[in-house]
Design an enzyme around this catalytic site. Sequence first.
Site, PDB file in Angstrom:
ATOM      1  N   SER A 252       0.851  -1.184   0.000  1.00 56.21           N
ATOM      2  CA  SER A 252       0.000   0.000   0.000  1.00 56.21           C
ATOM      3  C   SER A 252       0.883   1.229   0.000  1.00 56.21           C
ATOM      4  CB  SER A 252      -0.889   0.024   1.241  1.00 56.21           C
ATOM      5  OG  SER A 252      -0.105   0.376   2.358  1.00 56.21           O
ATOM      6  N   LYS A 253       0.337   2.299  -0.544  1.00 59.37           N
ATOM      7  CA  LYS A 253       1.210   3.448  -0.752  1.00 59.37           C
ATOM      8  C   LYS A 253       1.549   4.171   0.534  1.00 59.37           C
ATOM      9  CE  LYS A 253      -2.406   6.472  -2.570  1.00 59.37           C
ATOM     10  NZ  LYS A 253      -2.999   6.868  -3.798  1.00 59.37           N
TER      11      LYS A 253
END
Length: 499
Positions: A252-253
């Site tokens: 996930s960013k």
Amino acid sequence: MKVRTRVAPSPTGDPHVGTAYVALINYCFAKHHGGEFLLRIEDTDQVRSTRESEAAILDSLRWLGLSWDEGPDVGGPHGPYRQSERSEIYASYVRRLLDDGHAFKCFCSPERLEEMRVAQRAAGQPSRYDGLCLGYAPDEVARREAAGEPFVVRMKVPSDGVCVVDDQRRGKIEIEWKTVDMQVLMKSDGLPTYHLANVVDDHLMEITHVMRGEEWVSSAPKHVLLYRYFGWEMPKLIHLPLLRNPDKSKLSKRKNPTGILFYRAMGYLPGALLNFLGLLANSVTEGNDEMMSLAQMVDRFALEHIPLGGPVFDTAKLDWLNGRYIREGTDRDGFVTSVRDWAFSPERIARIAELAQPRIERLSDLGGLLAFFFSGRLPVTVEQLRGGKLDDLALRQAFALAQWELDALRDWNVAGIEAVLKRIAETLGKKFRDVARPFYVAITGSPTSVPLYDAMEVLGRDLVRERLRGASDLLGAPSKREQDEWKRMSAPLAEVSAE
Ligand code: GLU
């Protein structure tokens, strides 16, 4: 039978490395078997889909070196390849399901559905449509329709027994029908949902193997049922592992940049990134050199080698591989071209020079002023970030709000960036000048530099996001509670992106 695979991205955001991973595997599988690989745009979500996102996805996959035999940009015999242009096709298949009694019109209001969900949750039951509208006689349905009541079309789903999903890599997966919702196939605006459009298109586009992320396993029973209702042969299913952060959480960013464009902006070579993804698609190294061209990846591709556990997106390994590509994987001319494309394209140089012109006395001042354009993350310190008038809380809030709001900004340009930063100053009740200062530091490495918004526009969203994340982490990233609280302060995102 000719093997045909596809990648079917939804154009709702930045091109994700996971999309490239899935595309690469589908490409390699098809080409290994002498088949064809397609690209289809799944833009049934009309609110979140944008043409900018579509263009960025196509561009970044091409940059990586992938190509497709059919797609929205290259055409092909099974087009259109953009689902928003295929509404009539889906409508005709929905009619067929209704006529055959495999689907029904549902007039339930959002309020009733919400009540039902709450009750089901309280009773510990899976969330599933309770079938109220299934019981309506045909004249009741006709009456409601004639009265102009809005309705959706749902598929019928059995309540008893299990659905066996035959995954070519994982074997048979059993899912109880009672956990499968009576999926909406057509929304009240007459447009299809993902499930219907996806199945109809895979059939009409003669896809033989559907290889997609494992997050779709739970949807597989709906698809199995739709193929059965239509009487179509089901393509073979293969669920691919999701890429993971080093701590094994889903990539996930917040933890790791996930945008292909970030890796491009950081100066990774496309061949190295593609090769890296190829390694994550192959759990067996066979004593081969890990440096592989696309042709070699195609050649060596084997379904049995796709890992089942989530492969770790280990950026240290990517760095190592990229270093090898720079030193060994490219000759002098190739390297010069890479450097030029990355940093010194005529347009980029023109833009940067123009920003520097009013601010220097000698050309030799350029290096100090502009070095941040040719860097990735910056070695900024907490002291530098704290050097202005904002206290730590305001600094942390400013960086958090900026990350959310800039992410939601539709068009990445000076006007949009300016609007976001000004609004943040307003939200925090601070002078704009005081808010701008730490952004200068985080983005350019110095409290004074070339104009900030222009610098941000040229650097691009991905690198800016990463530098803001770095600054935010230095000061202490917001806790979950702070996030929830601060998000409420954040401007309505739709309003920001509309500007
Ligand atoms: N549009 C879906 C996605 O973005 C595609 C899933 C599939 O390949 O069927 O993940």
